[in-house]
Motif scaffolding. Structure first.
Motif, PDB file in Angstrom:
ATOM      1  N   GLY A  20      -2.436  16.380  -4.023  1.00  0.00           N
ATOM      2  CA  GLY A  20      -2.859  17.413  -4.843  1.00  0.00           C
ATOM      3  C   GLY A  20      -3.208  16.812  -6.121  1.00  0.00           C
ATOM      4  O   GLY A  20      -4.217  17.644  -6.953  1.00  0.00           O
ATOM      5  N   ASP A  21      -3.074  15.627  -6.589  1.00  0.00           N
ATOM      6  CA  ASP A  21      -3.662  15.105  -7.933  1.00  0.00           C
ATOM      7  C   ASP A  21      -5.084  14.755  -7.876  1.00  0.00           C
ATOM      8  O   ASP A  21      -5.719  14.441  -6.655  1.00  0.00           O
ATOM      9  N   GLY A  22      -5.842  14.665  -8.804  1.00  0.00           N
ATOM     10  CA  GLY A  22      -7.172  14.184  -8.797  1.00  0.00           C
ATOM     11  C   GLY A  22      -7.295  12.637  -8.980  1.00  0.00           C
ATOM     12  O   GLY A  22      -6.316  11.957  -8.444  1.00  0.00           O
ATOM     13  N   GLU A  23      -8.285  12.043  -9.724  1.00  0.00           N
ATOM     14  CA  GLU A  23      -8.251  10.574  -9.623  1.00  0.00           C
ATOM     15  C   GLU A  23      -7.428  10.126 -10.616  1.00  0.00           C
ATOM     16  O   GLU A  23      -6.913   8.792 -10.194  1.00  0.00           O
ATOM     17  N   TRP A  24      -6.676  10.740 -11.685  1.00  0.00           N
ATOM     18  CA  TRP A  24      -5.751  10.196 -12.484  1.00  0.00           C
ATOM     19  C   TRP A  24      -4.481  11.126 -12.452  1.00  0.00           C
ATOM     20  O   TRP A  24      -4.571  12.027 -12.629  1.00  0.00           O
ATOM     21  N   SER A  25      -3.412  10.357 -12.381  1.00  0.00           N
ATOM     22  CA  SER A  25      -2.166  10.898 -12.408  1.00  0.00           C
ATOM     23  C   SER A  25      -1.304  10.676 -13.395  1.00  0.00           C
ATOM     24  O   SER A  25      -1.527   9.695 -13.882  1.00  0.00           O
ATOM     25  N   GLU A  26      -0.137  11.685 -13.744  1.00  0.00           N
ATOM     26  CA  GLU A  26       0.649  11.274 -14.862  1.00  0.00           C
ATOM     27  C   GLU A  26       1.688  10.319 -14.252  1.00  0.00           C
ATOM     28  O   GLU A  26       2.051  10.193 -12.871  1.00  0.00           O
ATOM     29  N   PRO A  27       2.163   9.389 -14.950  1.00  0.00           N
ATOM     30  CA  PRO A  27       3.186   8.486 -14.351  1.00  0.00           C
ATOM     31  C   PRO A  27       4.476   8.767 -14.106  1.00  0.00           C
ATOM     32  O   PRO A  27       5.411   8.157 -13.890  1.00  0.00           O
ATOM     33  N   ASP A  28       4.911  10.076 -14.369  1.00  0.00           N
ATOM     34  CA  ASP A  28       6.205  10.730 -13.820  1.00  0.00           C
ATOM     35  C   ASP A  28       6.584  10.562 -12.558  1.00  0.00           C
ATOM     36  O   ASP A  28       5.716  10.558 -11.787  1.00  0.00           O
ATOM     37  N   ARG A  29       7.599  10.288 -12.393  1.00  0.00           N
ATOM     38  CA  ARG A  29       8.325   9.867 -10.937  1.00  0.00           C
ATOM     39  C   ARG A  29       7.496   8.678 -10.292  1.00  0.00           C
ATOM     40  O   ARG A  29       8.161   8.427  -9.142  1.00  0.00           O
ATOM     41  N   VAL A  30       6.957   7.757 -11.143  1.00  0.00           N
ATOM     42  CA  VAL A  30       6.293   6.491 -10.454  1.00  0.00           C
ATOM     43  C   VAL A  30       7.812   5.679 -10.812  1.00  0.00           C
ATOM     44  O   VAL A  30       8.255   5.722 -11.725  1.00  0.00           O
ATOM     45  N   LEU A  31       8.230   4.976 -10.016  1.00  0.00           N
ATOM     46  CA  LEU A  31       9.323   3.975  -9.891  1.00  0.00           C
ATOM     47  C   LEU A  31       9.002   2.730 -10.296  1.00  0.00           C
ATOM     48  O   LEU A  31       9.857   1.948 -11.092  1.00  0.00           O
ATOM     49  N   MET A  32       7.870   2.094  -9.832  1.00  0.00           N
ATOM     50  CA  MET A  32       7.466   0.843 -10.342  1.00  0.00           C
ATOM     51  C   MET A  32       5.963   0.614 -10.206  1.00  0.00           C
ATOM     52  O   MET A  32       5.381   1.245  -9.254  1.00  0.00           O
ATOM     53  N   THR A  33       5.540  -0.190 -11.081  1.00  0.00           N
ATOM     54  CA  THR A  33       3.886  -0.606 -10.932  1.00  0.00           C
ATOM     55  C   THR A  33       3.990  -2.130 -10.524  1.00  0.00           C
ATOM     56  O   THR A  33       5.047  -2.911 -10.955  1.00  0.00           O
ATOM     57  N   VAL A  34       2.987  -2.787  -9.890  1.00  0.00           N
ATOM     58  CA  VAL A  34       3.066  -4.246  -9.401  1.00  0.00           C
ATOM     59  C   VAL A  34       1.691  -4.544  -9.872  1.00  0.00           C
ATOM     60  O   VAL A  34       0.537  -3.907  -9.455  1.00  0.00           O
ATOM     61  N   GLU A  35       1.565  -5.702 -10.492  1.00  0.00           N
ATOM     62  CA  GLU A  35       0.519  -6.578 -10.726  1.00  0.00           C
ATOM     63  C   GLU A  35       0.349  -7.834 -10.113  1.00  0.00           C
ATOM     64  O   GLU A  35       1.573  -8.290 -10.195  1.00  0.00           O
ATOM     65  N   VAL A  36      -0.712  -8.286  -9.502  1.00  0.00           N
ATOM     66  CA  VAL A  36      -0.709  -9.750  -9.335  1.00  0.00           C
ATOM     67  C   VAL A  36      -1.851 -10.491  -9.875  1.00  0.00           C
ATOM     68  O   VAL A  36      -2.949  -9.804 -10.080  1.00  0.00           O
TER      69      VAL A  36
END
Length: 195
Positions: free
Chosen positions: A99-115
Motif C-alpha cells: 500500500g505504500d507509494g514510491e517512498w516509505s517511512e522507515p518505521d518497522r524497518v529492522l535493517m538496511t544493507v549497503e554493498v
C-alpha cells in the motif's frame, strides 16, 4: 586552464518535492537519491554486488522466513534533512510495504544493507552519509558489506542520530546481527566475490 566562476559557485540544495519530481522522470537505468540535500546518482551494481545482496537475502529468509529483504525500496530518512534513499537491501516483515507509494517511512524497518561500489563516492556515501541517515531514522541495524577491505561492518544501537555500536568482521567470519534482526550470517561465501 582557468576555472570559471561556475566552478566555484555554491550548489543549490534540492527540495524534497523537486527531487521526487526529478526521480519520477529519470530513466529506469538511473537510480537517484537525496542525501543531506544533495542529489546522488547511485551506481549500477555489478554482478558480485548482486550476488552479495542475494546471499544476504537467502540467509535472512532461511533463518527468519517471516522477513523479506527488499531491493532498493525507497525510504524517507534523515529527519530534518528530509532525505530519500534506496538501500541495496531493506529488511522488514513480509507485507510491510503493501500500500505504500514510491517512498516509505522507515518505521518497522529492522535493517538496511549497503554493498560498497567501486566508485569515488562510496567512502562518503555508504560509510558516512547513509550510515548517519539510517541512525537518525532509528533503523536498528545497518549492515555495510565493504568490498574495498573485504569486511562486514554491523552498526547497531541508534541513539541521537548515531549508532553507538560498530563491529567489524572479516569475510569468512560468523557475523551476528543483533536484535531485532537476530540472525547469524556465515560469510565464507563472500570470499568468492573479491576482486
Amino acid at each position: 586552464m582557468t576555472p570559471s566562476p561556475a566552478d566555484h559557485a555554491p550548489r543549490a540544495e534540492l527540495s524534497v518535492e523537486e527531487f521526487e519530481q526529478l526521480a519520477r522522470s529519470a530513466p529506469e537505468t538511473v537510480t537517484l537519491e537525496l542525501i543531506n540535500g544533495k542529489l546522488e546518482v547511485k551506481p549500477v551494481p555489478d554482478g558480485d554486488h548482486d550476488e552479495i545482496i542475494m546471499w544476504v537475502a537467502m540467509q535472512c529468509m532461511q533463518q527468519r522466513p517471516e522477513l523479506r529483504l527488499y531491493r532498493e525500496r525507497g525510504l524517507r530518512i534523515g529527519g530534518y534533512r528530509n532525505g530519500r534513499v534506496r538501500p541495496d537491501g531493506t529488511l522488514a516483515r513480509a507485507g510491510r510495504f503493501a500500500g505504500d507509494g514510491e517512498w516509505s517511512e522507515p518505521d518497522r524497518v529492522l535493517m538496511t544493507v549497503e554493498v560498497t561500489s567501486h566508485d569515488h563516492d562510496t567512502d562518503s556515501r555508504d560509510r558516512v552519509e547513509k550510515r548517519d541517515g539510517y541512525a537518525s531514522a532509528a533503523i536498528p541495524v545497518y549492515l555495510l558489506v565493504d568490498r574495498d577491505d573485504n569486511t562486514l561492518v554491523v552498526h547497531s544501537e541508534p541513539e541521537k542520530g548515531r549508532y553507538r555500536r560498530q563491529t567489524t568482521y572479516a569475510y569468512g567470519d560468523s557475523v551476528h546481527l543483533p536484535g531485532p534482526v537476530d540472525i547469524t550470517l556465515d560469510s565464507e561465501e563472500l570470499k568468492n566475490y573479491t576482486a
